[in-house]
Enzyme design. Sequence first.
Site, PDB file in Angstrom:
ATOM      1  N   PRO A  96       0.779  -1.242   0.000  1.00  0.00           N
ATOM      2  CA  PRO A  96       0.000   0.000   0.000  1.00  0.00           C
ATOM      3  C   PRO A  96       0.811   1.293   0.000  1.00  0.00           C
ATOM      4  O   PRO A  96       0.788   2.066   0.963  1.00  0.00           O
ATOM      5  CB  PRO A  96      -0.848  -0.142   1.256  1.00  0.00           C
ATOM      6  N   CYS A  97       1.492   1.557  -1.098  1.00  0.00           N
ATOM      7  CA  CYS A  97       2.265   2.801  -1.211  1.00  0.00           C
ATOM      8  C   CYS A  97       1.341   4.021  -1.208  1.00  0.00           C
ATOM      9  O   CYS A  97       1.795   5.132  -0.937  1.00  0.00           O
ATOM     10  CB  CYS A  97       3.166   2.771  -2.436  1.00  0.00           C
ATOM     11  N   HIS A  98       0.049   3.800  -1.464  1.00  0.00           N
ATOM     12  CA  HIS A  98      -0.900   4.921  -1.413  1.00  0.00           C
ATOM     13  C   HIS A  98      -1.092   5.441   0.008  1.00  0.00           C
ATOM     14  O   HIS A  98      -1.607   6.538   0.193  1.00  0.00           O
ATOM     15  CB  HIS A  98      -2.252   4.515  -2.030  1.00  0.00           C
TER      16      HIS A  98
END
Length: 172
Positions: free
Chosen positions: A136-138
């Site tokens: 989850p780089c978001h």
Amino acid sequence: MQPSIHHEEASTVTSKVEYQSPIGVIEIVGTEEAIVSILFTDSDVVKNGLTDLTFQVVKDCYDELDEYFSGTRKEFTVPYENEGTEFRRNVWQALTEIPYAQTASYRDIARFIGNEKAVRAVGTANGKNKLSIIIPCHRIIGSNGTLTGYAGGLWRKEWLLAHEQKHTDLIF
């Protein structure tokens, strides 16, 4: 904790499908053993859907993404391969530790991996993540609380964070 597979030589045979998410088409690529890429495309139309020849792990990823976007999945269980340096793999593993609907900064990740001065390198590694959403780089925001870059576009990042907030179970 996400299941991660590391191979010295990745399988060359892959299966590829496109998933129509609420925020655009996502291309899922995987070997028989693991997912290797989940990236937003520039296409507005799914051109390559599920077939009988699609590898099971790719079908499972498709289903898990469907559950994520419907708000019923908060963690992913599909195995994946994340090709990169040991540093990048450490950053990506740290990203999987950020809980659903929560955020962290590059500095937080640098501290988490024990390399507090590597803030810029953490940012670079974050940008090289080929496994959108399941790594989850978001969930990475600026240390001042503002949204920072996202390969899929800041509007998608904002949507994903709002989506997770909307589907968070409130505990009193």
